[in-house]
Write a protein that holds these residues in place. Structure first.
Motif, PDB file in Angstrom:
ATOM      1  N   PHE A  15       0.004   6.382   1.925  1.00  0.00           N
ATOM      2  CA  PHE A  15       0.135   5.972   0.244  1.00  0.00           C
ATOM      3  C   PHE A  15       1.329   4.765   0.532  1.00  0.00           C
ATOM      4  O   PHE A  15       1.140   3.770  -0.215  1.00  0.00           O
ATOM      5  N   LEU A  71       0.519   1.057   1.588  1.00  0.00           N
ATOM      6  CA  LEU A  71      -0.680   0.382   0.993  1.00  0.00           C
ATOM      7  C   LEU A  71      -0.400  -0.926   0.801  1.00  0.00           C
ATOM      8  O   LEU A  71       0.988  -1.301   0.921  1.00  0.00           O
ATOM      9  N   TYR A  88      -3.057   0.922  -7.216  1.00  0.00           N
ATOM     10  CA  TYR A  88      -2.134   1.676  -7.724  1.00  0.00           C
ATOM     11  C   TYR A  88      -2.409   2.448  -8.824  1.00  0.00           C
ATOM     12  O   TYR A  88      -1.722   3.129  -9.366  1.00  0.00           O
ATOM     13  N   VAL A 126      -4.846   4.950 -10.754  1.00  0.00           N
ATOM     14  CA  VAL A 126      -5.650   6.027 -10.307  1.00  0.00           C
ATOM     15  C   VAL A 126      -7.123   5.603 -10.850  1.00  0.00           C
ATOM     16  O   VAL A 126      -8.098   6.204 -10.545  1.00  0.00           O
ATOM     17  N   TRP A 179      -9.797   3.894  -8.907  1.00  0.00           N
ATOM     18  CA  TRP A 179     -10.157   4.858  -7.750  1.00  0.00           C
ATOM     19  C   TRP A 179     -11.335   5.712  -8.386  1.00  0.00           C
ATOM     20  O   TRP A 179     -12.569   5.830  -7.925  1.00  0.00           O
ATOM     21  N   LEU A 203      -0.097   8.732  -4.964  1.00  0.00           N
ATOM     22  CA  LEU A 203      -0.540   7.262  -5.632  1.00  0.00           C
ATOM     23  C   LEU A 203       0.856   6.564  -6.469  1.00  0.00           C
ATOM     24  O   LEU A 203       1.258   5.659  -6.124  1.00  0.00           O
TER      25      LEU A 203
END
Length: 228
Positions: free
Chosen positions: A155, A158, A179, A181, A184, A225
């Motif tokens: 993380f 990244l 970044y 969430v 995702w 994250l």
């Protein structure tokens, strides 16, 4: 070394055989022969701040061993080690990640004379994104996504938020905040993919335990994250 691959042996051999350095032991006083090198070992799976504080403690110990409170050291950093040293130069051993506008540290150049970074992902690494999407191969086995998300380093390495690291099928950068969430979740990436969620559920003895395990993995992902 990992899986028979020696990463640093040749480098240390060069320091000793060519540079005529001797390996220093923290806590042992240094006499007239002051040409020493020290190795900082840290657990790359844990939060980088832990290693930053170990680096700070090592430098303070070296200063004490050399009986020089103003001693500045040279750092030879590989890969994530450069990220750690870079943070230390900027902020020292303080945790500033929750601060909106972190106050820089004015002690870095008083402790570090030179910093050489070898293969350091200064603007992050796309390989870290890949590891959180698909897992990573280590020697003869694959570390799955649900394990990788419990490590802090993928993380914290990244790609930088200003770097457009995801491209479409035409090679055009996509305006995605990796970044966030929700990005995702919406795209079913990593721990939110159907395959990984099924694997986590099936790894437990009961359906209830499976759902709890999945919730824990996804919460760990979101926490890491956010800190990254």
């Amino acid at each position: 070394s990992v899986a028979g691959v020696d990463f640093y042996g040749e480098m240390l051999h060069s320091l000793e055989a060519v540079g005529h350095f001797k390996k220093g032991v923290p806590g042992q006083a240094v006499g007239n022969d002051r040409r020493r090198y020290y190795v900082l070992l840290y657990d790359w799976r844990k939060d980088n701040l832990i290693a930053v504080r170990k680096l700070h403690a090592l430098i303070e110990q070296i200063r004490s061993d050399f009986k020089d409170p103003n001693l500045r050291v040279d750092i030879l950093a590989h890969s994530n080690g450069g990220v750690i040293a870079n943070y230390y130069l900027r902020y020292g051993p303080r945790d500033v990640l929750d601060e909106a506008t972190p106050t820089p540290w004015n002690e870095g150049d008083k402790r570090i004379r030179r910093l050489a970074m070898l293969g350091t992902p200064v603007l992050g690494a796309v390989t870290s994104l890949e590891r959180l999407l698909y897992g990573t191969r280590m020697a003869v086995r694959t570390v799955p996504v649900e394990v990788m998300v419990t490590f802090s380093t993928p993380f914290q390495a990244l790609p930088h938020p200003l770097v457009k690291s995801v491209l479409d099928t035409h090679g055009k950068p996509l305006d995605l905040d990796i970044y966030d969430v929700s990005v995702w979740k919406d795209r079913k990436w990593g721990v939110f993919s159907t395959e990984v969620m099924a694997r986590v559920r099936d790894s437990m003895a009961t359906a209830t335990q499976g759902e709890l395990a999945l919730a824990d993995v996804q919460q760990t992902f979101a926490k890491n994250l956010e800190r990254a």
